[in-house]
Enzyme design. Sequence first.
Site, PDB file in Angstrom:
ATOM      1  N   GLY A   1       3.265  -5.235   4.162  1.00  0.00           N
ATOM      2  CA  GLY A   1       3.149  -5.452   5.606  1.00  0.00           C
ATOM      3  C   GLY A   1       1.738  -5.294   6.125  1.00  0.00           C
ATOM      4  CB  CYS A   2      -1.315  -3.893   5.022  1.00  0.00           C
ATOM      5  SG  CYS A   2      -0.425  -2.353   5.223  1.00  0.00           S
TER       6      CYS A   2
END
Lengths: 412, 141
Positions: free
Chosen positions: B51-52
């Site tokens: 999710g980064c």
Amino acid sequence: MKVASTETGFDVETVRKDFPILSRKVNGYPLVYFDNAATSQTPQQVIDTIVDYYSRYNANIHRGVHSLSQEATDAYEQARLKIRKHFNAAKSHEIIFTAGTTHAINLVASGFSALIKEGEEVIVSALEHHSNIVPWQMLCEKTGAVLKVIPMNDNGTLNMNEFQNLLSEKTKLVFVNHVSNALGTVNPVKEIIEKAHGVGAAVLLDGAQAAPHIKADVQELDVDFYTVSAHKMCGPTGVGVLYGKEEWLKKLPPYQGGGEMISTVTFEKTTYADLPHKFEAGTPNICGGIAFGAALDYMNGIGFEKIAAYEHELLDYATVKLLEIEGLRIYGTSEEKTAVISFNIGDLHPYDIGTIIDKLGVAVRTGHHCAQPVMDYYKIPGTVRASFAFYNTKEEIDIFIEAVKRAKNMLS
Amino acid sequence: MSNIKEIQNEIVDEFEMFDDWMQRYEHMIELGKSLPLIEDKYKIEDNLIKGCQSKVWVHAELQGDRLIFTADSDAIITKGIIAILIRAYSNQHPKDIIDADTAFIDEIGLKEHLSPTRANGLVSMIKQLKMYAVAYQTQLN
């Protein structure tokens, strides 16, 4: 903002007044919107069309006997005619409304799974957006067809010699973007189409990134399928178009079942509606389609030649200014490119640069731009991508350059 | 040994000295430089936080009844963010890490990073630190 006159005599000051969003502030600074390749901004004329639709004649189309339904149907079909005219399709039923480019590509890929056999080949380019890779991989998994890739050169162009070598009588379909979303490269689509047709293969062009800058003539290109998204050309999100040659659209089986796409339904057998309705199951994005028509009117009112000339002026200006920054590298340096600049500075992470310049009101894209194979080729995690539209100015580019320099100083 | 709340307050006080976002970001970048770095052998796919937009690796291990975090990122700002989190949560008892709130992120002017859809994945980072705490808490029991 003071806007200087341009070399091309393009009246950007007047154009900017049509876009209410351009006068807002972000993080305390005037918005500089350079993420146009992700989505374009919406002129008041298109916003008014949307408001007018919901204020005066919102109704379901094609089925109603009442006046409102007829008005909505007329407006929607009028939009289809505008789109046909814009892309110079031979027939209006070759224009299929979709939810956007991704939907359009999936529609074709799904249809081809009924036409392609094991061992046959489909060719994709190394420059594609994931949406023009994954549906075809799914097609290959389903049918046993083989996916071949046209490799790219260092400057972000396609290796056309290799393409020639990949073509054979086994090739059934070639799908390439007209313009690369990550790098802005304009691909030699005419040559690709001619060569593919030479071996009897069909060609799908993903026109999502080209359509805002280049007015494609589908008959002149002789392309079999062309896909666009309205939201990249001043229209709303959630609507787009698949152009397909009539002969191909007749061959492809329907994509989704439902209302609108049928002729007769019994539990024994259903017969499908004629084109374009065969591919338009369910209630479509009526307002979106009508607004797409208004967006085309707006852009044609300015003129695509003027738009392209002015955007190139912006591209050249920004390219020269950016290259003055030490350590900055631009990815995608084809002679033929749209107003997109993908870059990195030294080993700074694009995310860091994007985050800092956002605080200064500048909107750009960072990351892999849904084109991981392109990033893998350059062995980078991603780039910063600034993409310009005809409503951007050189003054905004100056602000952007200063913001990038400031970010570089902070991060170095 | 300060507890999590005390360290969080200390970080908030530090950030309060700065008037504008620029100084806050510069401070965050500085904090990134003091991040206890993850050993190279732990920079593996399994330790990457999903999710980064940039890569963030986090490793956790127990020393006595305390959980020690090390981390790294290929982006400077992300490194600053994870450094702030680790400063607050590392060398603490897993149970305290599980119970800790994250309001201090808002107070130091990084509220915009708290959105779950934000590409830096701050929310994913917090979740991951807490997941480690939950896992090691069961070992301690």
